[in-house]
Design a protein around this motif. Structure first.
Motif, PDB file in Angstrom:
ATOM      1  N   ALA A  56       0.756  -1.250   0.088  1.00 30.81           N
ATOM      2  CA  ALA A  56      -0.079   0.064  -0.079  1.00 30.81           C
ATOM      3  C   ALA A  56       0.787   1.268  -0.115  1.00 30.81           C
ATOM      4  O   ALA A  56       1.978   1.257   0.642  1.00 30.81           O
ATOM      5  CB  ALA A  56      -0.965  -0.031   1.157  1.00 30.81           C
ATOM      6  N   ARG A  57       0.380   2.261  -0.591  1.00 33.50           N
ATOM      7  CA  ARG A  57       1.190   3.464  -0.807  1.00 33.50           C
ATOM      8  C   ARG A  57       1.434   4.114   0.700  1.00 33.50           C
ATOM      9  O   ARG A  57       0.525   4.082   1.483  1.00 33.50           O
ATOM     10  CB  ARG A  57       0.319   4.504  -1.625  1.00 33.50           C
ATOM     11  CG  ARG A  57       0.621   4.146  -2.965  1.00 33.50           C
ATOM     12  CD  ARG A  57      -0.165   5.356  -3.915  1.00 33.50           C
ATOM     13  NE  ARG A  57       0.252   4.942  -5.476  1.00 33.50           N
ATOM     14  CZ  ARG A  57      -0.754   4.026  -5.927  1.00 33.50           C
ATOM     15  NH1 ARG A  57      -1.726   3.820  -5.502  1.00 33.50           N
ATOM     16  NH2 ARG A  57      -0.482   3.974  -7.150  1.00 33.50           N
ATOM     17  N   MET A  58       2.810   4.688   0.831  1.00 30.36           N
ATOM     18  CA  MET A  58       3.119   5.179   2.304  1.00 30.36           C
ATOM     19  C   MET A  58       3.968   6.268   1.702  1.00 30.36           C
ATOM     20  O   MET A  58       4.925   6.042   0.919  1.00 30.36           O
ATOM     21  CB  MET A  58       3.743   4.126   3.036  1.00 30.36           C
ATOM     22  CG  MET A  58       3.086   2.850   3.448  1.00 30.36           C
ATOM     23  SD  MET A  58       4.185   1.677   4.013  1.00 30.36           S
ATOM     24  CE  MET A  58       4.414   2.354   5.865  1.00 30.36           C
ATOM     25  N   SER A  59       4.142   7.600   2.474  1.00 25.59           N
ATOM     26  CA  SER A  59       4.962   8.374   2.176  1.00 25.59           C
ATOM     27  C   SER A  59       6.139   8.637   2.990  1.00 25.59           C
ATOM     28  O   SER A  59       6.827   9.484   3.098  1.00 25.59           O
ATOM     29  CB  SER A  59       4.199   9.797   1.807  1.00 25.59           C
ATOM     30  OG  SER A  59       3.379  10.131   2.723  1.00 25.59           O
ATOM     31  N   ASP A  60       5.836   8.140   4.306  1.00 25.82           N
ATOM     32  CA  ASP A  60       6.997   8.381   5.424  1.00 25.82           C
ATOM     33  C   ASP A  60       8.069   7.511   5.288  1.00 25.82           C
ATOM     34  O   ASP A  60       7.829   6.246   5.528  1.00 25.82           O
ATOM     35  CB  ASP A  60       6.155   8.133   6.745  1.00 25.82           C
ATOM     36  CG  ASP A  60       7.021   8.468   7.841  1.00 25.82           C
ATOM     37  OD1 ASP A  60       8.252   8.198   7.723  1.00 25.82           O
ATOM     38  OD2 ASP A  60       6.443   8.581   9.017  1.00 25.82           O
ATOM     39  N   ALA A  61       9.178   7.776   5.021  1.00 28.59           N
ATOM     40  CA  ALA A  61      10.334   6.993   4.655  1.00 28.59           C
ATOM     41  C   ALA A  61      10.637   6.067   5.852  1.00 28.59           C
ATOM     42  O   ALA A  61      11.063   4.782   5.677  1.00 28.59           O
ATOM     43  CB  ALA A  61      11.506   7.756   4.172  1.00 28.59           C
ATOM     44  N   ALA A  62      10.549   6.852   6.995  1.00 30.47           N
ATOM     45  CA  ALA A  62      11.016   6.172   8.243  1.00 30.47           C
ATOM     46  C   ALA A  62      10.038   5.068   8.541  1.00 30.47           C
ATOM     47  O   ALA A  62      10.510   3.880   8.995  1.00 30.47           O
ATOM     48  CB  ALA A  62      11.079   6.953   9.350  1.00 30.47           C
ATOM     49  N   LYS A 174      12.907  11.406  -2.190  1.00 33.00           N
ATOM     50  CA  LYS A 174      11.489  11.886  -2.328  1.00 33.00           C
ATOM     51  C   LYS A 174      10.728  11.367  -3.331  1.00 33.00           C
ATOM     52  O   LYS A 174       9.438  10.973  -3.056  1.00 33.00           O
ATOM     53  CB  LYS A 174      11.846  13.625  -2.757  1.00 33.00           C
ATOM     54  CG  LYS A 174      10.484  14.489  -2.494  1.00 33.00           C
ATOM     55  CD  LYS A 174      11.119  16.029  -2.782  1.00 33.00           C
ATOM     56  CE  LYS A 174       9.706  16.742  -2.875  1.00 33.00           C
ATOM     57  NZ  LYS A 174      10.086  18.154  -2.914  1.00 33.00           N
ATOM     58  N   GLY A 175      11.263  11.036  -4.454  1.00 34.36           N
ATOM     59  CA  GLY A 175      10.598  10.422  -5.519  1.00 34.36           C
ATOM     60  C   GLY A 175       9.883   9.189  -4.931  1.00 34.36           C
ATOM     61  O   GLY A 175       8.693   8.779  -5.516  1.00 34.36           O
ATOM     62  N   ILE A 176      10.958   8.194  -4.624  1.00 29.11           N
ATOM     63  CA  ILE A 176      10.536   6.916  -4.483  1.00 29.11           C
ATOM     64  C   ILE A 176       9.438   6.867  -3.150  1.00 29.11           C
ATOM     65  O   ILE A 176       8.506   5.829  -3.056  1.00 29.11           O
ATOM     66  CB  ILE A 176      11.396   5.712  -4.116  1.00 29.11           C
ATOM     67  CG1 ILE A 176      12.378   5.862  -3.162  1.00 29.11           C
ATOM     68  CG2 ILE A 176      12.082   5.956  -5.665  1.00 29.11           C
ATOM     69  CD1 ILE A 176      13.371   4.810  -3.024  1.00 29.11           C
ATOM     70  N   ALA A 177       9.372   7.947  -2.092  1.00 33.47           N
ATOM     71  CA  ALA A 177       8.708   7.769  -1.375  1.00 33.47           C
ATOM     72  C   ALA A 177       7.428   8.356  -1.602  1.00 33.47           C
ATOM     73  O   ALA A 177       6.423   8.400  -0.788  1.00 33.47           O
ATOM     74  CB  ALA A 177       9.322   8.935  -0.113  1.00 33.47           C
ATOM     75  N   GLY A 178       7.158   8.603  -3.007  1.00 38.60           N
ATOM     76  CA  GLY A 178       5.687   9.035  -3.514  1.00 38.60           C
ATOM     77  C   GLY A 178       5.466  10.352  -3.280  1.00 38.60           C
ATOM     78  O   GLY A 178       4.440  10.972  -3.421  1.00 38.60           O
ATOM     79  N   ARG A 179       6.369  11.368  -3.163  1.00 37.97           N
ATOM     80  CA  ARG A 179       6.318  12.754  -3.143  1.00 37.97           C
ATOM     81  C   ARG A 179       6.544  13.427  -4.593  1.00 37.97           C
ATOM     82  O   ARG A 179       7.304  12.750  -5.459  1.00 37.97           O
ATOM     83  CB  ARG A 179       7.239  13.536  -2.214  1.00 37.97           C
ATOM     84  CG  ARG A 179       6.664  12.787  -0.638  1.00 37.97           C
ATOM     85  CD  ARG A 179       7.739  13.641   0.362  1.00 37.97           C
ATOM     86  NE  ARG A 179       7.390  12.958   1.434  1.00 37.97           N
ATOM     87  CZ  ARG A 179       8.571  12.606   2.138  1.00 37.97           C
ATOM     88  NH1 ARG A 179       9.715  12.933   2.082  1.00 37.97           N
ATOM     89  NH2 ARG A 179       8.409  11.991   3.423  1.00 37.97           N
ATOM     90  N   PRO A 180       5.902  14.605  -4.825  1.00 30.75           N
ATOM     91  CA  PRO A 180       6.166  14.987  -6.131  1.00 30.75           C
ATOM     92  C   PRO A 180       7.632  15.303  -6.573  1.00 30.75           C
ATOM     93  O   PRO A 180       8.447  15.784  -5.781  1.00 30.75           O
ATOM     94  CB  PRO A 180       5.635  16.315  -5.895  1.00 30.75           C
ATOM     95  CG  PRO A 180       4.485  16.360  -4.950  1.00 30.75           C
ATOM     96  CD  PRO A 180       5.144  15.513  -3.924  1.00 30.75           C
TER      97      PRO A 180
END
Length: 186
Positions: A56-62, A174-180
């Motif tokens: 599932a998508r997650m944007s928090d790298a930690a 930033k990119g692989i963490a799903g941020r613009p």
């Protein structure tokens, strides 16, 4: 009827620097979704497109690093040739920057096993790294299975090369963490 017409758009691949990135990839009977993608740049050269797939998508790298879940990283090479020695040095640096020295000592033998699986890579080559809890990280290069490196600790350390406190580049993290991204994924 409207939903049927939209269905192809929902499953279509995204493209980054000419590399098609499917929205989902099948892994061990389940689909992982594209979390994000980015470009590994060095000295103004595009080296590879990396994409991260998660359950599932997650944007928090930690949080991504702390969660023991299946994942896949694809690396599609853009640069004409990336020498094996440079790849080995890059893995070494990524681990040294993101794993405490005691942890690195515990991972040393498996890191060497991992590095041995990589040849010199060229434009158009793809490396696929897939982690399955309880099994380890499988390495596939140019469609050929190279081996599996065991351990959740190794998988977390490997993923920290892109998502750790000292990632290979901040833009790629930033990119692989799903941020613009600065470069749009189409």
């Amino acid at each position: 009827m409207l939903l049927i017409g939209l269905l192809p758009a929902l499953v279509a691949a995204k493209t980054l620097e000419g590399v098609d990135l499917p929205e989902q990839v099948p892994v061990e009977g389940r689909n992982l979704v594209l979390n994000g993608a980015g470009i590994r740049e060095k000295f103004f050269f595009d080296i590879y497109v990396a994409a991260l797939y998660l359950p599932a998508r997650m944007s928090d790298a930690a949080r991504i690093l702390q969660t023991d879940q299946p994942w896949r990283v694809t690396m599609n090479f853009l640069y004409s040739e990336v020498d094996k020695k440079k790849l080995d040095d890059g893995w070494e640096e990524g681990f040294e920057e993101n794993v405490p020295s005691a942890g690195l000592t515990a991972l040393r033998e498996r890191l060497e096993q991992f590095k041995a699986m990589f040849p010199t890579l060229h434009k158009g080559d793809e490396a696929v790294l897939t982690y399955l809890p309880g099994k380890g990280v499988s390495v596939t290069i140019r469609g050929e299975q190279k081996g599996v490196v065991p351990g959740a600790d190794f998988a977390r350390a490997l993923l920290s090369v892109w998502l750790g406190k000292e990632p290979v580049t901040g833009k790629l993290k930033k990119g692989i963490a799903g941020r613009p991204l600065r470069r749009k994924i189409k």
